[in-house]
Design an enzyme around this catalytic site. Structure first.
Site, PDB file in Angstrom:
ATOM      1  N   LYS A  13       0.832  -1.210   0.000  1.00 32.92           N
ATOM      2  CA  LYS A  13       0.000   0.000   0.000  1.00 32.92           C
ATOM      3  C   LYS A  13       0.855   1.244   0.000  1.00 32.92           C
ATOM      4  O   LYS A  13       2.036   1.224   0.377  1.00 32.92           O
ATOM      5  CB  LYS A  13      -0.938   0.025   1.207  1.00 32.92           C
ATOM      6  CG  LYS A  13      -0.259  -0.033   2.594  1.00 32.92           C
ATOM      7  CD  LYS A  13       0.253   1.295   3.137  1.00 32.92           C
ATOM      8  CE  LYS A  13       0.983   1.120   4.458  1.00 32.92           C
ATOM      9  NZ  LYS A  13       1.824   2.252   4.856  1.00 32.92           N
ATOM     10  N   ASP A 161      -1.837  -2.295   9.876  1.00 36.35           N
ATOM     11  CA  ASP A 161      -2.092  -2.243   8.430  1.00 36.35           C
ATOM     12  C   ASP A 161      -2.685  -3.545   7.880  1.00 36.35           C
ATOM     13  O   ASP A 161      -3.005  -3.624   6.689  1.00 36.35           O
ATOM     14  CB  ASP A 161      -0.789  -1.958   7.671  1.00 36.35           C
ATOM     15  CG  ASP A 161      -0.288  -0.533   7.896  1.00 36.35           C
ATOM     16  OD1 ASP A 161      -1.103   0.335   8.245  1.00 36.35           O
ATOM     17  OD2 ASP A 161       0.920  -0.311   7.697  1.00 36.35           O
TER      18      ASP A 161
HETATM   19  O1  C5P Z   1       0.528  -2.124  14.462  1.00 35.31           O
HETATM   20  P1  C5P Z   1       1.934  -2.223  14.011  1.00 35.31           P
HETATM   21  O2  C5P Z   1       2.624  -3.449  14.530  1.00 35.31           O
HETATM   22  O3  C5P Z   1       2.111  -2.048  12.551  1.00 35.31           O
HETATM   23  O4  C5P Z   1       2.660  -0.993  14.677  1.00 35.31           O
HETATM   24  C1  C5P Z   1       4.053  -0.941  14.834  1.00 35.31           C
HETATM   25  C2  C5P Z   1       4.399   0.239  15.745  1.00 35.31           C
HETATM   26  O5  C5P Z   1       4.154   1.480  15.073  1.00 35.31           O
HETATM   27  C3  C5P Z   1       3.581   0.344  17.025  1.00 35.31           C
HETATM   28  O6  C5P Z   1       4.133  -0.433  18.052  1.00 35.31           O
HETATM   29  C4  C5P Z   1       3.656   1.828  17.337  1.00 35.31           C
HETATM   30  O7  C5P Z   1       4.900   2.164  17.909  1.00 35.31           O
HETATM   31  C5  C5P Z   1       3.638   2.453  15.954  1.00 35.31           C
HETATM   32  N1  C5P Z   1       2.265   2.814  15.553  1.00 35.31           N
HETATM   33  C6  C5P Z   1       1.657   3.897  16.166  1.00 35.31           C
HETATM   34  N2  C5P Z   1       0.366   4.244  15.823  1.00 35.31           N
HETATM   35  C7  C5P Z   1      -0.287   3.543  14.853  1.00 35.31           C
HETATM   36  C8  C5P Z   1       0.325   2.447  14.200  1.00 35.31           C
HETATM   37  C9  C5P Z   1       1.621   2.100  14.577  1.00 35.31           C
HETATM   38  O8  C5P Z   1       2.230   4.551  17.038  1.00 35.31           O
HETATM   39  N3  C5P Z   1      -1.531   3.909  14.537  1.00 35.31           N
END
Ligand code: C5P
Length: 323
Positions: A13, A161
């Protein structure tokens, strides 16, 4: 059961718009983002081998990764595709009280850059969710299949995502990005992605944004997607270019300042606009048409502004079983 192989495909994406709110108490940030699935994709083959005995420990017994950046992708239990298979099988076994389940072997062929801000790992999880759900539905046809809602729920637990890569198309994401509303996008958009040899860590980019905002509180989040959504409905890349935006961009550029040169050269190279893709470091160049995209990709590499540049288009569908 006989040995079964199910193949699934999932796309990367680009965030055409990415607004990031303040840090929440759970460590995440509230987003207001418009995702578009693009033609770069990963292919996952999930092989299920009969194991008619009580299964303890992991159900995934082997992982092979080939293709782009394959050496950067973990093959252990931290791999998001592995976690997705385990999550689906675990839920199925608990729900139906199954004492046994097949053993799984995964072959992942990468086309999406790793740690590039294009949801490569999330796409692998989404492909794994679809393939595993398909295998379980065929294998245990006497039980009800997992609903779309349940898959979405598991997806959201796996990563911010993953729900979008499962859904595909063009969509407005709120919350952590998992609360999705489809967006009307007319026509086909042509992109060039400039890939970086090194990746960026998503948590580090979010943390850098928090610091930038602490130092300069006047940097306000931009959460209003009305203008970008209206532009996407026209099918006109020039209109979309005007409203493209990424609140994480300054943070990603501060962590990898070398990206500024290619970013700043976008219009000169013939692109409509450039933004950092998600948390970076991939740069996304929106182009007028296919020919212009091919020329921009050639210039990026020819002028040494990127070690690799790939053309792509969107929107594309969500993760799906392909055979
Ligand atoms: O959800 P995901 O594992 O992709 O997120 C990785 C990191 O990115 C999270 O631990 C956080 O530090 C950051 N993040 C965030 N806010 C979001 C998505 C991700 O702070 N909406």
């Amino acid at each position: 059961m006989t040995r079964r192989v199910v193949r699934a495909r999932a796309h990367g994406k680009v965030n055409v718009f990415l607004g990031v709110g303040e840090a929440r108490s759970d460590g995440f940030h509230d987003l207001s983002t418009v995702f578009q699935a693009v033609s770069l994709h990963d292919d996952l083959a999930v092989e299920a081998v009969p194991a008619r005995r009580v299964v303890r420990g992991p159900h995934v017994r082997g992982v092979r990764v080939t293709g782009l950046d394959a050496h950067k992708v973990p093959t252990d239990s931290t791999n998001l595709a592995v976690r997705a298979v385990e999550a689906v099988v675990g839920r199925y076994r608990r729900r139906h009280g199954l004492g046994w389940a097949p053993a799984f072997y995964l072959h992942l062929h990468k086309g999406i850059p790793t740690a590039g801000g294009m949801a490569g790992g999330s796409a692998d999880a989404a492909a794994a969710l679809r393939a595993t759900a398909e295998i379980l539905a065929a294998e245990y046809s006497e039980y009800p299949v997992l609903t779309g809602e349940e898959l979405h729920e598991i997806a959201a637990e796996l990563g911010s995502d993953v729900p979008f890569t499962l859904m595909g198309g063009t969509a407005w994401g709120r919350g952590r990005g998992e609360d999705l509303t489809p967006v009307l996008s007319a026509g086909r958009y042509h992109w060039v992605f400039a890939l970086s040899p090194r990746g960026l860590s998503t948590p580090e980019v979010f943390a850098a944004l928090d610091e930038l905002r602490y130092a300069r509180p006047e940097r306000r989040p931009r959460m209003d997607v009305d203008a970008i959504n209206a532009a996407l409905a026209t099918g006109d890349p020039l209109a979309v270019g005007v409203h493209m935006h990424n609140d994480l961009e300054a943070a990603a550029l501060s962590l990898m300042p070398g990206l500024r040169v290619a970013h700043g050269a976008a219009v000169e190279l013939g692109a409509v606009r450039c933004v950092v893709s998600g948390s970076g470091p991939t740069l996304a160049f929106l182009c007028r048409d296919e020919e212009s995209a091919a020329a921009v990709a050639e210039e990026l590499v020819g002028q040494n502004l990127a070690s690799r540049a790939v053309v792509a288009h969107g929107p594309m569908p969500g993760a799906r079983v392909v055979g």
